[in-house]
Design a protein around this motif. Structure first.
Motif, mmCIF file in Angstrom:
data_model
loop_
_atom_site.group_PDB
_atom_site.id
_atom_site.type_symbol
_atom_site.label_atom_id
_atom_site.label_comp_id
_atom_site.label_asym_id
_atom_site.label_seq_id
_atom_site.Cartn_x
_atom_site.Cartn_y
_atom_site.Cartn_z
ATOM 1 N N ARG A 83 67.550 58.986 6.032
ATOM 2 C CA ARG A 83 66.645 59.770 5.176
ATOM 3 C C ARG A 83 67.071 59.738 3.714
ATOM 4 N N ALA A 84 68.387 59.839 3.448
ATOM 5 C CA ALA A 84 68.870 59.791 2.066
ATOM 6 C C ALA A 84 68.643 58.406 1.461
ATOM 7 N N SER A 85 68.891 57.353 2.249
ATOM 8 C CA SER A 85 68.661 55.992 1.749
ATOM 9 C C SER A 85 67.190 55.757 1.474
ATOM 10 N N ALA A 86 66.319 56.228 2.370
ATOM 11 C CA ALA A 86 64.875 56.094 2.145
ATOM 12 C C ALA A 86 64.468 56.843 0.878
ATOM 13 N N ALA A 87 65.029 58.035 0.680
ATOM 14 C CA ALA A 87 64.727 58.802 -0.532
ATOM 15 C C ALA A 87 65.210 58.056 -1.775
ATOM 16 N N SER A 88 66.344 57.352 -1.671
ATOM 17 C CA SER A 88 66.814 56.571 -2.824
ATOM 18 C C SER A 88 65.844 55.439 -3.138
ATOM 19 N N GLY A 89 65.199 54.897 -2.103
ATOM 20 C CA GLY A 89 64.154 53.901 -2.339
ATOM 21 C C GLY A 89 62.974 54.506 -3.087
ATOM 22 N N CYS A 90 62.618 55.736 -2.724
ATOM 23 C CA CYS A 90 61.547 56.439 -3.445
ATOM 24 C C CYS A 90 61.966 56.683 -4.892
ATOM 25 N N ALA A 91 63.255 57.003 -5.105
ATOM 26 C CA ALA A 91 63.751 57.205 -6.474
ATOM 27 C C ALA A 91 63.681 55.905 -7.265
ATOM 28 N N SER A 92 63.953 54.775 -6.610
ATOM 29 C CA SER A 92 63.838 53.489 -7.289
ATOM 30 C C SER A 92 62.385 53.223 -7.683
ATOM 31 N N ASP A 93 61.468 53.559 -6.780
ATOM 32 C CA ASP A 93 60.038 53.428 -7.123
ATOM 33 C C ASP A 93 59.713 54.227 -8.372
ATOM 34 N N GLY A 94 60.365 55.385 -8.527
ATOM 35 C CA GLY A 94 60.124 56.256 -9.668
ATOM 36 C C GLY A 94 60.969 55.936 -10.889
ATOM 37 N N GLY A 95 61.772 54.873 -10.821
ATOM 38 C CA GLY A 95 62.560 54.438 -11.970
ATOM 39 C C GLY A 95 63.825 55.236 -12.223
ATOM 40 N N ALA A 96 64.330 55.952 -11.211
ATOM 41 C CA ALA A 96 65.524 56.779 -11.413
ATOM 42 C C ALA A 96 66.528 56.592 -10.278
ATOM 43 N N PHE A 97 66.707 55.357 -9.823
ATOM 44 C CA PHE A 97 67.615 55.112 -8.709
ATOM 45 C C PHE A 97 69.042 55.562 -9.022
ATOM 46 N N MET A 98 69.589 55.138 -10.167
ATOM 47 C CA MET A 98 70.979 55.459 -10.470
ATOM 48 C C MET A 98 71.184 56.963 -10.629
#
Length: 191
Positions: A83-98
């Protein structure tokens, strides 16, 4: 090398061609960092090596590819790593992965429990500037099939622990001085 595992229907923005990570920067030396957001050693790696990796990305020396794995799902009661990794993918979609990666490690739950809830994962994203599209991505499970793919691809590459760091495909202990030395060698003696 063609992946043995089929690519998920959707991969996050900024994924490399293989779809098994999130690429940050565009320098000539490739660093692959295999992490699990529930792994205490990954948190220590990020705290000790993160500033160096950030500097090398900023200076244009490296392309840093994070591979958020679901390696420790069995260490939680709610598939937290997935779930956390999937959420990080969503954050990458939003331009804020790091930014999201940093806040996930800063708020890392202990192994053996449920981990953070989806609503807590969303709240962390909103705190780093992500928006309702990120929240919807997490709630809808848009990238839930991506972490198992990342994990399977890592296994195909022989990765069996987190954190694992590769510099130009060669394993390097996850220590800032050793990473710096390996990157310097690759910059001065490109393959």
């Amino acid at each position: 090398m063609q992946p043995q595992t089929p690519l998920p229907a959707r991969v996050p923005a900024h994924a490399p061609q293989e779809g098994d990570g999130i690429a940050v920067g565009n320098g000539p030396v490739i660093i692959d960092a295999y992490i699990d957001f529930q792994c205490p050693f990954c948190r220590m790696f990020e705290k000790s090596s993160g500033p160096l990796l950030d500097a090398m990305v900023t200076e244009g020396q490296v392309t840093l590819v994070y591979h958020p794995m679901a390696f420790l799902d069995a260490m939680s009661t709610s598939r937290y790593s997935t779930r956390a990794s999937a959420a990080s993918g969503c954050a990458s979609d939003g331009g804020a992965f790091m930014e999201y990666l940093y806040t996930l490690f800063d708020n890392q739950p202990p192994e053996g429990g449920p981990g953070l809830s989806d609503e807590e994962l969303i709240a962390l994203g909103l705190r780093v500037g992500l928006n309702d599209a990120f929240a919807a991505c997490v709630r809808d499970g848009v990238h839930l099939d991506w972490p198992p793919y990342v994990t399977a691809r890592a296994a195909e590459r022989g990765v069996s622990a987190t954190p694992t760091v590769l510099v130009e495909g060669a394993a390097v202990r996850p220590h800032p001085g050793l990473i710096r030395t390996a990157v310097a060698a690759a910059l001065h003696h490109p393959a």
